[in-house]
Design a protein around this motif. Sequence first.
Motif, PDB file in Angstrom:
ATOM      1  N   GLY A 183       0.805  -1.204   0.000  1.00  0.00           N
ATOM      2  CA  GLY A 183       0.000   0.000   0.000  1.00  0.00           C
ATOM      3  C   GLY A 183       0.848   1.269   0.000  1.00  0.00           C
ATOM      4  N   ASP A 223      -0.288   5.344   0.767  1.00  0.00           N
ATOM      5  CA  ASP A 223      -1.336   6.331   1.018  1.00  0.00           C
ATOM      6  C   ASP A 223      -0.758   7.732   0.955  1.00  0.00           C
ATOM      7  OD1 ASP A 223      -2.953   4.183   1.447  1.00  0.00           O
ATOM      8  OD2 ASP A 223      -3.050   4.399   3.629  1.00  0.00           O
ATOM      9  N   THR A 281     -10.479  -1.254  -2.373  1.00  0.00           N
ATOM     10  CA  THR A 281     -10.276   0.177  -2.627  1.00  0.00           C
ATOM     11  C   THR A 281     -10.375   0.510  -4.111  1.00  0.00           C
ATOM     12  OG1 THR A 281      -7.862   0.007  -2.804  1.00  0.00           O
ATOM     13  CG2 THR A 281      -8.777   0.364  -0.607  1.00  0.00           C
ATOM     14  N   ILE A 326     -10.881  -5.135   4.006  1.00  0.00           N
ATOM     15  CA  ILE A 326      -9.848  -4.988   5.024  1.00  0.00           C
ATOM     16  C   ILE A 326      -9.585  -6.362   5.643  1.00  0.00           C
ATOM     17  CG2 ILE A 326      -9.219  -3.906   7.204  1.00  0.00           C
ATOM     18  CD1 ILE A 326     -11.169  -1.615   6.456  1.00  0.00           C
ATOM     19  N   GLU A 363      -1.332  -3.189   6.597  1.00  0.00           N
ATOM     20  CA  GLU A 363      -1.362  -1.793   7.035  1.00  0.00           C
ATOM     21  C   GLU A 363      -0.029  -1.378   7.643  1.00  0.00           C
ATOM     22  OE1 GLU A 363      -2.623   1.966   7.346  1.00  0.00           O
ATOM     23  OE2 GLU A 363      -3.625   0.326   6.304  1.00  0.00           O
ATOM     24  N   LYS A 364       0.583  -2.280   8.384  1.00  0.00           N
ATOM     25  CA  LYS A 364       1.888  -2.005   8.986  1.00  0.00           C
ATOM     26  C   LYS A 364       2.933  -1.714   7.921  1.00  0.00           C
ATOM     27  CE  LYS A 364       5.456  -4.286  11.782  1.00  0.00           C
ATOM     28  NZ  LYS A 364       5.822  -5.540  12.495  1.00  0.00           N
ATOM     29  N   THR A 384       2.274  -0.556   4.842  1.00  0.00           N
ATOM     30  CA  THR A 384       1.860   0.497   3.919  1.00  0.00           C
ATOM     31  C   THR A 384       2.726   1.740   4.099  1.00  0.00           C
ATOM     32  OG1 THR A 384      -0.424  -0.262   3.760  1.00  0.00           O
ATOM     33  CG2 THR A 384      -0.037   2.080   3.336  1.00  0.00           C
ATOM     34  N   HIS A 433       3.066   5.571   4.228  1.00  0.00           N
ATOM     35  CA  HIS A 433       2.159   6.674   4.529  1.00  0.00           C
ATOM     36  C   HIS A 433       2.866   8.009   4.311  1.00  0.00           C
ATOM     37  CE1 HIS A 433      -0.942   4.115   6.326  1.00  0.00           C
ATOM     38  NE2 HIS A 433       0.039   3.449   6.908  1.00  0.00           N
ATOM     39  N   ARG A 449     -11.140   4.463   5.684  1.00  0.00           N
ATOM     40  CA  ARG A 449     -10.696   3.099   5.393  1.00  0.00           C
ATOM     41  C   ARG A 449     -11.841   2.101   5.399  1.00  0.00           C
ATOM     42  NH1 ARG A 449      -5.668   2.613   4.835  1.00  0.00           N
ATOM     43  NH2 ARG A 449      -4.231   4.151   5.587  1.00  0.00           N
TER      44      ARG A 449
END
Length: 249
Positions: free
Chosen positions: A94, A96, A144, A187, A193-194, A196, A198, A207
């Motif tokens: 990911g 973002d 997404t 999700i 997520e960790k 991703t 950012h 989200r």
Amino acid sequence: MDAEFSKLQGKTAIVTGASSGIGLATARLLAKNGVRVGLVSRSKVVLEELSGTLPGSRALPADMTKIPQVKKMVASAQKEFGRIEILVNNAGQGYDAPVEKTNISTFRYIYDLNVIGPLAAMQAVIPVMRALGGGSIVNISSGTALMHLPGMSPYSSSKRALAGISLAARQELEADHIVVSVVYPYITLTNFEKNTIHALPVPEGTREPGGRYQPDPAEFVAQKIVAGIVSGEAEIFSHDWMKEPRSGA
């Protein structure tokens, strides 16, 4: 062995991003159902440890952003197994960032990993599958890709691109009996997520649509993926509500 997956027994699959999360759960489920699995990620040590727990599997370390490594990985799988009937393109990451703050170099890396790598793997396995009289390619997109989420355009756009390639290839390869499907996970309880990247904090509430749904276990998504291999559906959604276009609200 699950009765619904019995037709997969004896087949050979490549699963990218197999060292954790959805890829790991998918590799385990395939192996449980008699599939020989080529395990792909960048970590040779992790893959070799995993291979020791999955009968018939092989560690095939590769960086999916490096086209020569992707080609070598597929060639190694063919040499090891003698055939490749299934490809699961799961590796991805990911990123973002708002459009204004999107780092072009980072976006290129994400696009290479999420789109170009899977495309290169498809191009490498298609001739192998054609020679066998058919095969199954499953590309893992994202929920997404079905939404318009502020701050998530780099990732969601890459997953839209992968979905577009998948559905076009499905029509192009129909005559070769190579079935291409795309999966849209929701999700999921993984380290995604960790890992991703950012650029800026993402506003609360962007989200999860309405905050009404709980994250899915990786094993739940793996069941969807393997069921999709068997059914040959074009688009596979983790949940029926995902079939309707949604915004970030």
